[in-house]
Design a protein around this motif. Structure first.
Motif, PDB file in Angstrom:
ATOM      1  N   GLY A  43      10.049   2.421  -8.726  1.00 54.02           N
ATOM      2  CA  GLY A  43       9.018   1.839  -9.647  1.00 54.02           C
ATOM      3  C   GLY A  43       8.216   2.784 -10.481  1.00 54.02           C
ATOM      4  N   GLY A  44       8.025   3.944  -9.853  1.00 54.72           N
ATOM      5  CA  GLY A  44       7.016   5.064 -10.496  1.00 54.72           C
ATOM      6  C   GLY A  44       8.046   5.532 -11.702  1.00 54.72           C
ATOM      7  N   VAL A  88       5.619  -7.157  -6.950  1.00 53.24           N
ATOM      8  CA  VAL A  88       6.123  -5.860  -6.116  1.00 53.24           C
ATOM      9  C   VAL A  88       7.481  -5.806  -6.319  1.00 53.24           C
ATOM     10  CG1 VAL A  88       3.867  -5.866  -4.974  1.00 53.24           C
ATOM     11  CG2 VAL A  88       5.876  -6.872  -3.993  1.00 53.24           C
ATOM     12  N   THR A  89       8.365  -6.537  -6.988  1.00 49.66           N
ATOM     13  CA  THR A  89       9.988  -6.373  -7.012  1.00 49.66           C
ATOM     14  C   THR A  89      10.363  -6.092  -8.386  1.00 49.66           C
ATOM     15  OG1 THR A  89      10.098  -8.923  -6.948  1.00 49.66           O
ATOM     16  CG2 THR A  89      10.019  -7.502  -4.543  1.00 49.66           C
ATOM     17  N   TRP A 136      13.729   7.618  -4.707  1.00 43.95           N
ATOM     18  CA  TRP A 136      13.673   6.980  -3.633  1.00 43.95           C
ATOM     19  C   TRP A 136      13.435   5.542  -3.660  1.00 43.95           C
ATOM     20  CZ3 TRP A 136      13.834   8.312   1.638  1.00 43.95           C
ATOM     21  CH2 TRP A 136      13.310   7.505   2.732  1.00 43.95           C
ATOM     22  N   ASN A 137      14.746   4.737  -3.711  1.00 42.60           N
ATOM     23  CA  ASN A 137      14.624   3.313  -4.227  1.00 42.60           C
ATOM     24  C   ASN A 137      14.416   2.485  -2.971  1.00 42.60           C
ATOM     25  OD1 ASN A 137      15.500   0.784  -5.512  1.00 42.60           O
ATOM     26  ND2 ASN A 137      17.324   1.741  -6.635  1.00 42.60           N
ATOM     27  N   ASN A 138      13.500   1.700  -3.266  1.00 45.44           N
ATOM     28  CA  ASN A 138      13.109   0.445  -2.217  1.00 45.44           C
ATOM     29  C   ASN A 138      12.819  -0.646  -2.815  1.00 45.44           C
ATOM     30  OD1 ASN A 138      10.702   0.804  -3.105  1.00 45.44           O
ATOM     31  ND2 ASN A 138       9.642   1.724  -1.519  1.00 45.44           N
ATOM     32  N   ASP A 139      13.686  -0.904  -4.212  1.00 41.65           N
ATOM     33  CA  ASP A 139      13.713  -2.028  -4.908  1.00 41.65           C
ATOM     34  C   ASP A 139      12.144  -2.502  -5.088  1.00 41.65           C
ATOM     35  OD1 ASP A 139      16.534  -2.334  -4.735  1.00 41.65           O
ATOM     36  OD2 ASP A 139      16.326  -3.291  -2.605  1.00 41.65           O
ATOM     37  N   GLY A 140      11.701  -1.772  -5.738  1.00 37.40           N
ATOM     38  CA  GLY A 140      10.134  -2.333  -6.110  1.00 37.40           C
ATOM     39  C   GLY A 140       9.188  -1.219  -5.877  1.00 37.40           C
ATOM     40  N   TYR A 141       7.890  -1.934  -5.651  1.00 35.21           N
ATOM     41  CA  TYR A 141       6.656  -1.129  -5.253  1.00 35.21           C
ATOM     42  C   TYR A 141       6.698  -1.389  -3.608  1.00 35.21           C
ATOM     43  CZ  TYR A 141       5.822  -1.262 -10.273  1.00 35.21           C
ATOM     44  OH  TYR A 141       5.929  -0.855 -11.528  1.00 35.21           O
ATOM     45  N   GLY A 142       7.385  -0.869  -2.989  1.00 34.64           N
ATOM     46  CA  GLY A 142       7.671  -1.146  -1.557  1.00 34.64           C
ATOM     47  C   GLY A 142       6.228  -0.702  -0.639  1.00 34.64           C
TER      48      GLY A 142
END
Length: 537
Positions: free
Chosen positions: A436-437, A482-483, A460-466
Motif C-alpha cells: 500500500g505505502g 483497506v484492500t 512486504w505485500n499483504n494485499d492492502g493496508y493490513g
C-alpha cells in the motif's frame, strides 16, 4: 576570488557549495530555471525525483545519513505544497532540511490576481513546518539570509528551513565574494549543571540512559558513559543501532511493559536528545508510562525541555557537548551496578512479550541485518517495521529509520532510501515498504534507476493496508477501504530496467539480498505475507 558580479541564482549555488552541499533534489520549472543557471558548472549533483514529495523525502534520508542538511529545490505553488508532507516528517523527527523555492514576482504577492502557481501567502503556508522561513525581497540580502539559514540548521534543533526567492529577484546581479562556511555548534551546558549531573551519576544505584534521535552523532561517547556508570541504554526508533551489540543495549520501545518496568525500577534516568513523544513512549496511548525518579533531560531545544515528563534537572545542551564536559568527571570511575544483567533481562522480557507474528517479522529484519553487514534499513509504515520499532537491534548507528513514528507519512521509505544511498554510496540500503505505502511513491523506482542508487526495495505485500484492517477488526469495525489492488511489482521493476524476484520461501531472502547487493543500482524483492512460506508465524 575577489568581488565578482553574479546573478542571485548563480550566487546561491556558490553559497550552497561553500557550505558543503554536494547533492540537491528537485524538479526544474519555469519558476526556478534561474536558480539552475550556475548548477551545471558547479560540483553539486542534481537528482530529479518523480514528485516534489519525493524530493523532500530524499533530502530527509540524505540528511539522516550524512548529518548535513538535505537540500530540495522546488517551484512555487504546487512544488512547495507537494513537499509539505516531507517537511512535516522532517520537522517531527528533527531532520535538517533546506528547502529553496521560487515564489511569484514581488509586485504580485498578496494581490490574488491569479498568477500561475499563486498561493495567497506561500511563506505563511510553509511556516508551520519550518524552523525558519524567509522571502528574499532584496537581492543584496542573499548572503546574510543564507548565513542565517545555515546557522539555524547547525546550531538549533534541526528541522526544515525554507527560503523563497521571487522570480524577479533570481536573475538580478549582485556583487559577491568568496567566504568560508562557519562551523557552528549547539548550546553548551552550564558547568554547574554538569557538576550536578556528574554527582547524580556517581550516586545512582540503578541508572538507565534513554537515547533519542538527538544522540545518534555520539555513539562512542554514549557507550563510554554507559560503561562508566554501568547503565542500560534504551534507544528509541531514531536511535536504534547506537550501541549495536553492546551488552548494555536495550533496543526496545519504551511503550513496552518490560522497558517501562526497567525505567520504573531505576533511581536515575538520563534522557539524551529524546523528545519523549507519544509515538515512542506511549505508542498504544494507554497512559501507562511510569513516573520516573530523578529524571535528567538533555536537549538542544529549550522549548522541548518544558514539555513531557517532569524532570529534576533540565540541561540545555547538544548531547555531544554535554558528553564532552561530563565524561572527564567520570572516566576514572568503574562501578558494578548489574547493568548488563538488567539490560539482558529487559531485552528477554520485551521480546518474549511480543506476539509470535511480531517475533517472526523481527527475525526477518535480523536476516537483512546479518546478510548485509553494515547495511541501512529504511522503512515505510508497514507491519514488519512496526514490529521492528517495538524491538530490533540495527547493526550500526543510523542503520534504522522509518516513517512509522513521528508524523507517520506513507510513501516515505522509497525516496528516503534513495537519499540515504546517495549520502553513503558504498553502503547497501534496504527499503522495507508495504504494497500500500509503495504505491504512494512507486515512480521513484525510476529515480533510483536514474541515479544508480544502491537500494534494494523489499516489498512486504499483504494485499492492502493490513495493519489498519487488523486494527478495525480489533475495534469491532467492519473493515472498509483497506484492500486497494496492487500492480505486479516485478513487472513495474522490469519496466524500469530494475532486476527483481518474488520469494517462494523466506529462507531465500539472504541469498537474494547478497546477490543484489553485489551489483550496482537498485533491485526489488517481494515477500507476500501469505504466499511466501515462513513470512508469518
Amino acid at each position: 576570488m575577489g568581488v565578482v558580479t553574479k546573478t542571485v541564482g548563480e550566487a546561491l549555488i556558490d553559497i550552497l557549495e561553500a557550505n558543503g552541499v554536494d547533492v540537491v533534489f528537485g524538479i526544474p520549472g519555469i519558476h526556478t530555471v534561474e536558480l539552475y543557471r550556475g548548477l551545471a558548472a558547479s560540483d553539486i549533483r542534481h537528482v530529479t525525483p518523480r514528485h516534489e514529495q519525493g524530493a523532500g523525502f530524499m533530502a530527509d534520508g540524505y540528511a539522516r545519513m550524512t548529518g548535513k542538511p538535505g537540500v530540495a529545490l522546488l517551484i512555487t505553488g504546487p512544488g512547495v505544497t507537494n513537499a509539505i508532507t516531507a517537511m512535516a516528517q522532517a520537522y517531527q523527527d528533527s531532520v535538517p532540511m533546506l528547502v529553496i523555492s521560487g515564489v511569484n514576482a514581488r509586485a504580485s504577492l498578496g494581490h490574488g490576481e491569479g498568477w500561475l502557481h499563486e498561493l495567497p501567502d506561500q511563506r505563511a503556508t510553509m511556516a508551520s513546518v519550518s524552523r525558519m522561513t524567509h522571502t528574499l525581497h532584496e537581492p543584496r540580502d542573499l548572503p546574510v539570509v543564507m548565513e542565517r539559514a545555515f546557522s539555524v540548521l547547525q546550531s538549533r534543533r534541526p528541522g526544515p528551513v525554507h527560503i523563497e526567492i521571487p522570480t524577479d529577484v533570481m536573475d538580478n546581479p549582485i556583487e559577491v565574494q568568496a567566504s568560508a562556511a562557519r562551523k557552528l555548534s549547539g548550546p553548551r551546558a552550564a558547568s554547574s549543571d554538569v557538576a550536578v549531573l556528574a554527582e547524580k551519576c556517581r550516586g545512582a544505584k540503578a541508572p538507565v540512559i534513554l537515547c533519542g534521535g538527538g544522540a545518534v552523532a555520539s555513539p562512542e561517547k554514549i557507550r563510554k558513559l554507559a560503561q562508566c556508570i554501568d547503565a542500560p541504554v534504551v534507544t528509541t526508533v531514531n536511535a536504534r543501532g547506537l550501541l549495536a551489540g553492546d551488552p548494555l543495549s536495550v533496543p526496545a520501545s519504551p511503550s513496552l511493559a518490560a522497558v517501562r518496568a526497567l525505567l520504573a525500577a531505576s533511581d536515575t534516568v538520563i534522557a539524551l536528545g529524546t523528545q519523549m513523544g507519544q509515538t515512542d513512549y506511549d505508542m498504544y496511548a494507554d497512559g501507562g508510562f511510569p513516573e520516573l525518579r530523578d529524571l535528567v533531560r538533555v536537549d538542544i531545544d529549550p522549548d522541548q525541555l518544558t514539555r513531557g515528563p517532569a524532570a529534576s534537572l533540565r540541561i540545555l545542551s547538544s548531547v555531544e557537548l554535554l558528553l564532552d564536559d561530563l565524561l572527564p568527571e567520570l572516566e576514572d570511575r568503574k562501578v558494578d551496578r548489574e547493568g548488563a544483567a538488567r539490560a539482558k533481562a529487559c531485552r528477554d522480557a520485551a521480546l518474549s512479550g511480543l506476539t509470535p507474528k511480531m517475533r517472526t517479522e523481527i527475525g526477518l529484519l535480523e536476516t537483512i541485518r546479518d546478510s548485509l553487514p553494515g547495511c541501512v534499513i529504511v522503512g515505510d509504515s508497514t507491519q514488519a517495521i512496526y514490529s521492528g520499532n517495538l524491538f530490533f537491534e540495527a547493526g550500526r548507528p543510523k542503520g534504522w529509520f522509518n516513517a512509522a513514528t513521528g508524523f507517520g507519512a506513507l510513501g516515505y521509505g522509497p525516496p528516503s532510501a534513495i537519499g540515504a544511498s546517495l549520502g553513503e554510496p558504498d553502503t547497501p540500503v534496504v527499503c522495507l515498504v508495504g504494497d500500500g505505502g509503495f504505491q504512494f511513491s512507486l515512480a521513484e523506482i525510476g529515480s533510483a534507476r536514474d541515479c544508480e542508487a544502491n537500494v534494494i526495495f523489499l516489498v512486504w505485500n499483504n494485499d492492502g493496508y493490513g495493519e489498519i484492517g487488523t486494527y478495525m477488526i480489533e475495534c469491532g469495525i467492519e473493515p472498509e477501504g483497506v484492500t486497494p489492488s496492487a500492480p505486479d511489482f516485478l513487472k513495474i521493476a522490469d519496466a524500469y530496467g530494475v532486476p527483481s524476484i518474488r520469494l517462494d520461501d523466506v529462507t531465500e531472502l539472504a541469498s537474494a539480498l547478497q546477490r543484489f547487493a553485489d551489483r550496482k543500482g537498485p533491485a526489488l524483492i517481494e515477500i507476500h505475507e501469505t504466499n511466501t512460506r515462513g513470512a508469518t508465524a
